[in-house]
Structure formats: C-alpha cells, structure tokens
Design a protein around this motif. Structure first.
Motif, PDB file in Angstrom:
ATOM      1  N   PRO A 164       5.777  -1.294   5.638  1.00 22.29           N
ATOM      2  CA  PRO A 164       4.731  -0.627   4.849  1.00 22.29           C
ATOM      3  C   PRO A 164       5.279   0.050   3.595  1.00 22.29           C
ATOM      4  CG  PRO A 164       4.385  -0.230   7.177  1.00 22.29           C
ATOM      5  CD  PRO A 164       5.693  -0.942   7.070  1.00 22.29           C
ATOM      6  N   SER A 165       4.648  -0.259   2.468  1.00 23.31           N
ATOM      7  CA  SER A 165       4.929   0.352   1.156  1.00 23.31           C
ATOM      8  C   SER A 165       6.168  -0.178   0.459  1.00 23.31           C
ATOM      9  CB  SER A 165       5.028   1.886   1.272  1.00 23.31           C
ATOM     10  OG  SER A 165       3.876   2.408   1.862  1.00 23.31           O
ATOM     11  N   ASN A 166       6.926  -1.049   1.075  1.00 29.12           N
ATOM     12  CA  ASN A 166       8.138  -1.555   0.427  1.00 29.12           C
ATOM     13  C   ASN A 166       7.840  -2.240  -0.904  1.00 29.12           C
ATOM     14  OD1 ASN A 166      10.222  -0.691   2.028  1.00 29.12           O
ATOM     15  ND2 ASN A 166      10.942  -2.727   2.572  1.00 29.12           N
ATOM     16  N   ILE A 167       6.821  -3.078  -0.927  1.00 26.84           N
ATOM     17  CA  ILE A 167       6.505  -3.804  -2.160  1.00 26.84           C
ATOM     18  C   ILE A 167       5.725  -2.900  -3.114  1.00 26.84           C
ATOM     19  CG2 ILE A 167       5.442  -5.874  -3.131  1.00 26.84           C
ATOM     20  CD1 ILE A 167       5.803  -7.244  -0.466  1.00 26.84           C
ATOM     21  N   TYR A 168       4.906  -2.040  -2.573  1.00 24.47           N
ATOM     22  CA  TYR A 168       4.211  -1.067  -3.411  1.00 24.47           C
ATOM     23  C   TYR A 168       5.211  -0.289  -4.260  1.00 24.47           C
ATOM     24  CZ  TYR A 168       2.071   3.385  -4.630  1.00 24.47           C
ATOM     25  OH  TYR A 168       1.654   4.491  -5.307  1.00 24.47           O
ATOM     26  N   ASN A 169       6.280   0.174  -3.627  1.00 21.83           N
ATOM     27  CA  ASN A 169       7.273   0.979  -4.337  1.00 21.83           C
ATOM     28  C   ASN A 169       8.172   0.166  -5.253  1.00 21.83           C
ATOM     29  OD1 ASN A 169       6.840   3.725  -3.301  1.00 21.83           O
ATOM     30  ND2 ASN A 169       7.427   2.879  -1.329  1.00 21.83           N
ATOM     31  N   GLY A 170       8.613  -0.981  -4.766  1.00 16.08           N
ATOM     32  CA  GLY A 170       9.619  -1.729  -5.503  1.00 16.08           C
ATOM     33  C   GLY A 170       9.081  -2.698  -6.530  1.00 16.08           C
ATOM     34  N   VAL A 221       0.831  -1.202   0.000  1.00 12.58           N
ATOM     35  CA  VAL A 221       0.000   0.000   0.000  1.00 12.58           C
ATOM     36  C   VAL A 221       0.869   1.256   0.000  1.00 12.58           C
ATOM     37  CG1 VAL A 221      -1.898   1.195   1.160  1.00 12.58           C
ATOM     38  CG2 VAL A 221      -1.712  -1.294   1.330  1.00 12.58           C
ATOM     39  N   ASN A 222       0.418   2.272  -0.690  1.00 10.13           N
ATOM     40  CA  ASN A 222       1.065   3.581  -0.712  1.00 10.13           C
ATOM     41  C   ASN A 222       1.208   4.099   0.722  1.00 10.13           C
ATOM     42  OD1 ASN A 222       1.330   6.500  -0.738  1.00 10.13           O
ATOM     43  ND2 ASN A 222       0.789   6.435  -2.900  1.00 10.13           N
ATOM     44  N   ARG A 223       2.434   4.478   1.098  1.00  6.13           N
ATOM     45  CA  ARG A 223       2.695   4.861   2.483  1.00  6.13           C
ATOM     46  C   ARG A 223       1.898   6.092   2.905  1.00  6.13           C
ATOM     47  NH1 ARG A 223       7.746   3.759   6.150  1.00  6.13           N
ATOM     48  NH2 ARG A 223       7.217   5.040   7.945  1.00  6.13           N
ATOM     49  N   LYS A 224       1.787   7.041   2.025  1.00  2.84           N
ATOM     50  CA  LYS A 224       1.039   8.264   2.381  1.00  2.84           C
ATOM     51  C   LYS A 224      -0.401   7.920   2.742  1.00  2.84           C
ATOM     52  CE  LYS A 224       0.548  12.837   2.514  1.00  2.84           C
ATOM     53  NZ  LYS A 224      -0.888  12.984   2.750  1.00  2.84           N
ATOM     54  N   ARG A 225      -0.982   6.985   2.014  1.00  7.42           N
ATOM     55  CA  ARG A 225      -2.356   6.569   2.304  1.00  7.42           C
ATOM     56  C   ARG A 225      -2.432   5.915   3.686  1.00  7.42           C
ATOM     57  NH1 ARG A 225      -5.664   5.996  -2.400  1.00  7.42           N
ATOM     58  NH2 ARG A 225      -7.268   5.198  -0.976  1.00  7.42           N
ATOM     59  N   LEU A 226      -1.458   5.087   4.015  1.00  3.06           N
ATOM     60  CA  LEU A 226      -1.437   4.435   5.325  1.00  3.06           C
ATOM     61  C   LEU A 226      -1.281   5.456   6.448  1.00  3.06           C
ATOM     62  CD1 LEU A 226       0.874   1.391   4.503  1.00  3.06           C
ATOM     63  CD2 LEU A 226      -1.559   1.256   5.060  1.00  3.06           C
ATOM     64  N   GLU A 227      -0.395   6.415   6.239  1.00  2.00           N
ATOM     65  CA  GLU A 227      -0.132   7.419   7.282  1.00  2.00           C
ATOM     66  C   GLU A 227      -1.339   8.326   7.510  1.00  2.00           C
ATOM     67  OE1 GLU A 227       4.722   7.857   6.729  1.00  2.00           O
ATOM     68  OE2 GLU A 227       3.371   9.201   5.625  1.00  2.00           O
ATOM     69  N   PHE A 285      -4.554   2.814  11.155  1.00  2.00           N
ATOM     70  CA  PHE A 285      -3.236   2.195  11.061  1.00  2.00           C
ATOM     71  C   PHE A 285      -2.166   2.977  11.814  1.00  2.00           C
ATOM     72  CE2 PHE A 285      -5.267   1.307   6.779  1.00  2.00           C
ATOM     73  CZ  PHE A 285      -5.841   0.113   7.209  1.00  2.00           C
ATOM     74  N   LYS A 286      -2.599   3.880  12.675  1.00  3.90           N
ATOM     75  CA  LYS A 286      -1.664   4.752  13.387  1.00  3.90           C
ATOM     76  C   LYS A 286      -0.681   3.954  14.240  1.00  3.90           C
ATOM     77  CE  LYS A 286      -1.473   8.630  16.620  1.00  3.90           C
ATOM     78  NZ  LYS A 286      -2.277   9.616  17.435  1.00  3.90           N
ATOM     79  N   GLU A 287      -1.185   2.998  14.998  1.00  3.35           N
ATOM     80  CA  GLU A 287      -0.320   2.225  15.890  1.00  3.35           C
ATOM     81  C   GLU A 287       0.693   1.410  15.090  1.00  3.35           C
ATOM     82  OE1 GLU A 287      -0.840  -1.255  19.296  1.00  3.35           O
ATOM     83  OE2 GLU A 287      -2.480   0.151  18.914  1.00  3.35           O
ATOM     84  N   MET A 288       0.259   0.794  14.015  1.00  2.00           N
ATOM     85  CA  MET A 288       1.163   0.011  13.176  1.00  2.00           C
ATOM     86  C   MET A 288       2.260   0.895  12.585  1.00  2.00           C
ATOM     87  SD  MET A 288       0.244  -2.156   9.715  1.00  2.00           S
ATOM     88  CE  MET A 288      -0.237  -0.677   8.785  1.00  2.00           C
ATOM     89  N   MET A 289       1.884   2.067  12.109  1.00  2.00           N
ATOM     90  CA  MET A 289       2.865   2.949  11.494  1.00  2.00           C
ATOM     91  C   MET A 289       3.845   3.508  12.530  1.00  2.00           C
ATOM     92  SD  MET A 289       2.110   2.583   8.403  1.00  2.00           S
ATOM     93  CE  MET A 289       3.260   3.772   7.695  1.00  2.00           C
ATOM     94  N   GLN A 290       3.370   3.749  13.734  1.00  2.00           N
ATOM     95  CA  GLN A 290       4.265   4.225  14.785  1.00  2.00           C
ATOM     96  C   GLN A 290       5.309   3.180  15.140  1.00  2.00           C
ATOM     97  OE1 GLN A 290       1.471   5.343  17.884  1.00  2.00           O
ATOM     98  NE2 GLN A 290       1.475   7.507  17.246  1.00  2.00           N
ATOM     99  N   ARG A 291       4.911   1.912  15.163  1.00  2.00           N
ATOM    100  CA  ARG A 291       5.879   0.845  15.427  1.00  2.00           C
ATOM    101  C   ARG A 291       6.961   0.824  14.353  1.00  2.00           C
ATOM    102  NH1 ARG A 291       1.439  -2.447  16.176  1.00  2.00           N
ATOM    103  NH2 ARG A 291       1.973  -3.616  14.287  1.00  2.00           N
ATOM    104  N   TRP A 292       6.535   0.975  13.125  1.00  2.00           N
ATOM    105  CA  TRP A 292       7.507   0.944  12.030  1.00  2.00           C
ATOM    106  C   TRP A 292       8.416   2.174  12.061  1.00  2.00           C
ATOM    107  CZ3 TRP A 292       9.620  -2.567   9.171  1.00  2.00           C
ATOM    108  CH2 TRP A 292       8.966  -3.782   9.021  1.00  2.00           C
ATOM    109  N   GLU A 293       7.888   3.309  12.407  1.00  2.00           N
ATOM    110  CA  GLU A 293       8.716   4.514  12.506  1.00  2.00           C
ATOM    111  C   GLU A 293       9.802   4.329  13.548  1.00  2.00           C
ATOM    112  OE1 GLU A 293       5.932   7.583  13.267  1.00  2.00           O
ATOM    113  OE2 GLU A 293       5.061   7.526  11.248  1.00  2.00           O
TER     114      GLU A 293
END
Length: 525
Positions: free
Chosen positions: A283-289, A211-217, A222-230
């Motif tokens: 998040p977004s690694n496969i979307y981008n690559g 998924v596009n990272r901007k959309r997730l953010e 998905f806030k908690e998931m994105m905070q873990r990744w940050e």
C-alpha cells in the motif's frame, strides 16, 4: 617575466578560473525544477497551471511567459510555487524563471494533458503491440509530447523522478505506452491541439499501491488488508530470503549439471525473490514513488488500465477503486477531473457451461464505479482479449474506445461512446425480458445472427446456458426450457465468455448479472 615565475602564475589563474566556474555552476544550480516541469512540456489549456521548484530559502522567484509575470518566495525548505494564467492553445512558448540565477524553459506548448496509468496492459509498449513496425515508422508528431515516470516503490513521498518531456518521434514512441500513445494520437488527429501524455503505469501493480497510506489506514473497509501488510513489514527479512534463494540456486545448478551429464532436461530454474517492501503491491508504494512527484501538475484527466492484480479481491475493489480515484482527485485539487478506464479483457480458457469467475466479479466492480463517482467511464473490451495471453496485442482498438469517452464527454464531439448496459428485467412466464441503456444505434450481433453469452437460473441459483432473441432496439428476450421461472440472467459472466452482443457502432454489451447473490470473492480482503 621569467619562465620560472610563469608556472605559479598560470596555476593561480587556473585555480581562479576553476573557482569562478564552480561558483557559476553553483549559482546555476540554485533554481531546481522537477522533471515534470521542463523543456517540451505541455500545459493544460483553459485553466491555471501550477509551476514549482526549489531555490534558496527566502529567495524571490519571478516567472514570466507570454506577457504575464508571477512572483513567489521560497519557503524555509526552499520550495516555491506560482500559478500561470491560461495560455492560448498552441505555442511554442518560452518560460523564464528568475531568482539569483535564471532558467529558461523552451518549446513549451499549451494543449491537452492526460495521465496514462495502471498496470502492465497500460505499460505495454508500442514496440510490443500489433503492427509495431508501421506504427513506429509513422510516429512523427512534434506536437504530441511524452514523458514516462520510472518505477520506484517506497513509503517516502518523492519530490522528483528521472525523466523528461520529449516530442513524439519513432525513437521516443517505441517504448511508450501503446494505449496511451494511440489515445493521444486520436485526440490530436480529432482536435488538432497539442497533446501531453504522462505514462506512469507499473506492470502487476495492485490498486492499493496507488493510494495515500493515511487514507487507507483511516478507512475501516481496508483494516484487514492493512493489518496483513503491517505484519509483513514487521517480519519480512529480504537478506534472509535472498540467502535462502541462493542456497536453492546452488542446488539447482548442481541438479542441472547432473541432468546435462545424464542427457536429461534441466529442472526449472528457481525464480529470484522480489522484495515486497519495495514492490508494486505494498500500500502506497507507487503513490509515493511514482504518483506523488506529479501531483498538482495541470491535467485534463486520466486513462487507466488495471484490475488483474485485484481480481481475487473483486468485492473489495468495489470500494477500493473509487476510493483511489477520489484520493487522486482530492490531492490534485483540480475538481472531479475525467477518469476513464479499461474493463478487463477476455482471458483464460473458454468454458462450455456456466461457472463462477473472479474476473467477472472484477469487471462488475469496475462497472459499478461509474455509479459511484461522476465524470467516470468504462471502455468495454470483452472482444479484444487473447485466451492464452494476459497482454492482448490489439491496443489500438482499446485506445479508440477510451478516446470515444474523452471526445464525447470532454470535447463536445457527437459520437457514441458508451457500451450498452443492463437497465431492468421483467419476467413473463419462463422468459426474461431485458431492457438496456446506451444502445447507440440499437442492439446488434457479431458473427452469429443469434445472441449468445446468456445464462439463466431459477431460485435454486443453478445457471444453464440460455437462448436469446433481440426483440427491439434496446430489448432482448432470454429463456431456457430448463428454467420454468427465471430469477436471474447473466451475460458474459466468465473469465473468457463466448458472447456476441454489441451496438451497431461495434461497442460490446457490458457484461452483467441481474442478481446480487454472493460471489466467490465476497470474503477476500
């Protein structure tokens, strides 16, 4: 001319030829195309198809094919894009792309294009599936075209990838997605039109990586998931992790040598570290690559087989999976194209008594996606799994169940395509009367002439195995002497359920529960 003067002249001539060759090669390299656009490709019939590439900024590009001509001017970054009018089904066509130099694409067909995506069960190859020797030796289908996208995990959108379209042969099909190939072959044999298959599956991948990272953010869910990744992105040190692993590896080597000397089994070798920053969960690694360099290419739809990696967060998947599909549709700019997926198969040990199951909750989330988005469908394969192998080898029947959806919904074939699905429950005394939709020719049983796989509970939420009986083409009666007043019925609610209800066409009953009691993955984000 004497011999002494001939050598310098020869050197000069050689230099001129070399420079001329260099200039020609430079000119020929001015028009560049992405891998998704090339010889042997299939263009989606019945719609306009974008073609794009790169040239010198400001360069005028003309694209011609089958009597139509389109022009574009490369922007300040050198990118250009045209849109071809629909081509008549078949071919082959030649497409000429001309600017300061010229490129001709050969053996191009017009037909049906599908993306084959997901994790390892979609990536699983023909070579590793049932009857691979027979399947490979007969895979001579020049009008089926295959292309695979390599696994690149990155936060930077990629414009291109290393790959090319190839006709389907025993050599090219062996390492291609088995589900993808069998699906495409069924379409080809039924429709008799060229088929293009784009395999971009990545084993073990999580849905958020697609998924596009901007959309997730921007999505609070998905806030908690994105905070873990940050936090991981700020603190993870791969070099330090590798150094620690090498130290453990040296210790293992010493221990293994000592064990060998003593005639004892060697300890298990430590597993090498994987970099989460370049892997298939971020998040977004496969979307981008992987996905990004194909976005916009004309397609009919997508088949998808993924969910195992998200099972521990099944409740989150209720939001994440349709969110991902919608993200793809938005960015493809091709409307609500068909998106069909495979529900998780039966896996792990069978349990004799009712129990909680994250895989059951993930299957439920997958089924709920059909209600969340249009033009979606689910192939239920609850009878095709293997308890001890997360990669069941029977990919042919999986593909056929996906193909039923496409043939019925997109190609007007009159065929039963959807598994029976729970509709409603009515309680009469100690019995629950269940009604089902999409029963095809009617509810039926496999192997045993009594319905099995049902559990029942009262308001105490204590489930027990239940008795059941088919009482109509679309109705089943469920009960247990241990439950005086039923509050909920579940079916196939286990990692590897023992169950046998299907329709007369052989499509398994979709696992379900009639309650909405909080599940074990509800708080996992």
């Amino acid at each position: 001319m004497n011999c002494t003067s001939a050598k310098p002249l020869a050197a000069i001539l050689l230099m001129l030829v070399t420079l001329n060759s260099f200039n020609v090669n430079q000119a020929q390299a001015e028009i560049k195309l992405p891998a998704i656009i090339g010889d042997n490709m299939v263009l989606q019939q019945g719609q306009k198809n974008p073609l794009w590439g790169w040239a010198e900024p400001g360069e005028k590009i003309t694209v011609t094919v089958d009597g139509q001509s389109h022009t574009a001017t490369a922007d300040d970054k050198g990118k250009w894009k045209v849109s071809l009018n629909p081509l008549k089904v078949g071919g082959p066509y030649e497409i000429t792309i001309k600017g300061k130099d010229s490129v001709t694409l050969k053996n191009v067909l017009s037909g049906e294009v599908w993306i084959c995506s997901g994790q390892s069960n979609m990536a699983w190859t023909v070579r590793s599936s049932n009857d691979s020797d027979l399947e490979i030796m007969t895979a001579n289908y020049p009008k089926i075209r295959l292309i695979s996208v390599p696994q690149v995990g990155t936060q930077e959108p990629q414009d291109n990838f290393n790959g090319k379209w190839e006709p389907c042969t025993p050599e090219t099909v062996a390492n291609f997605s088995a589900v993808g190939y069998f699906f495409g072959r069924q379409l080809y044999q039924t429709l008799n039109v060229p088929i293009g298959l784009i395999d971009n599956a990545w084993g073990g991948s999580s849905a958020e990586a697609w998924v596009n990272r901007k959309r997730l953010e921007d999505e609070p869910a998905f806030k908690e998931m994105m905070q873990r990744w940050e936090q991981t992105e700020k603190t993870y040190d791969h070099e330090k992790t590798v150094a620690a692993y090498n130290k453990r590896l040296d210790q293992w080597k010493a221990a293994a040598k000592k064990a060998k000397t003593a005639g004892k089994p060697a300890p298990r070798r430590p597993r090498g570290p994987r970099n989460p920053l370049t892997g298939n969960h971020r998040p977004s690694n496969i979307y981008n690559g992987v996905l990004y360099p194909t976005i916009g290419y004309g397609i009919k739809g997508v088949i998808w087989y993924q969910g195992e990696s998200n099972a521990s967060r099944a409740y989150q998947y209720r939001k994440l999976f349709p969110f991902m599909i919608q993200n793809w549709r938005d960015e493809w700019n091709q409307g609500d194209f068909p998106f069909y997926w495979v529900q998780l198969a039966d896996f792990r040990s069978e349990k004799p008594v009712p129990a909680d199951s994250d895989w059951a909750e993930l299957r439920e989330a997958q089924t709920m996606t059909m209600d969340a988005l249009p033009n979606t469908g689910e192939a239920v394969i609850l009878n095709l799994g293997e308890a001890m192998d997360i990669h069941p080898k029977n990919k042919l029947d999986v593909a056929k169940r996906l193909a039923r959806w496409a043939l019925a919904k997109d190609y007007g074939v009159n065929i039963v395509h959807q598994s029976p699905r729970y509709k409603s429950m009515e309680v009469k005394g100690n019995k629950a009367i269940l009604t089902f939709d999409h029963v095809g020719g009617g509810l039926d049983l496999f192997d045993v002439n009594t319905p099995i796989g049902f559990t029942i509970a009262g308001e105490d939420k204590k489930f027990v195995n239940a008795s059941a009986k088919i009482i109509g083409a679309n109705k089943i009666e469920v009960w247990s002497d241990e439950v005086a007043k039923p509050a909920s019925v579940r079916y196939g609610w286990a990692d590897n359920p023992i169950c046998n209800v299907q329709n007369k066409e052989g499509l398994p009953l979709t696992p379900f529960r009639t309650d909405d009691w909080t599940g074990i993955t509800a708080n996992n984000h």
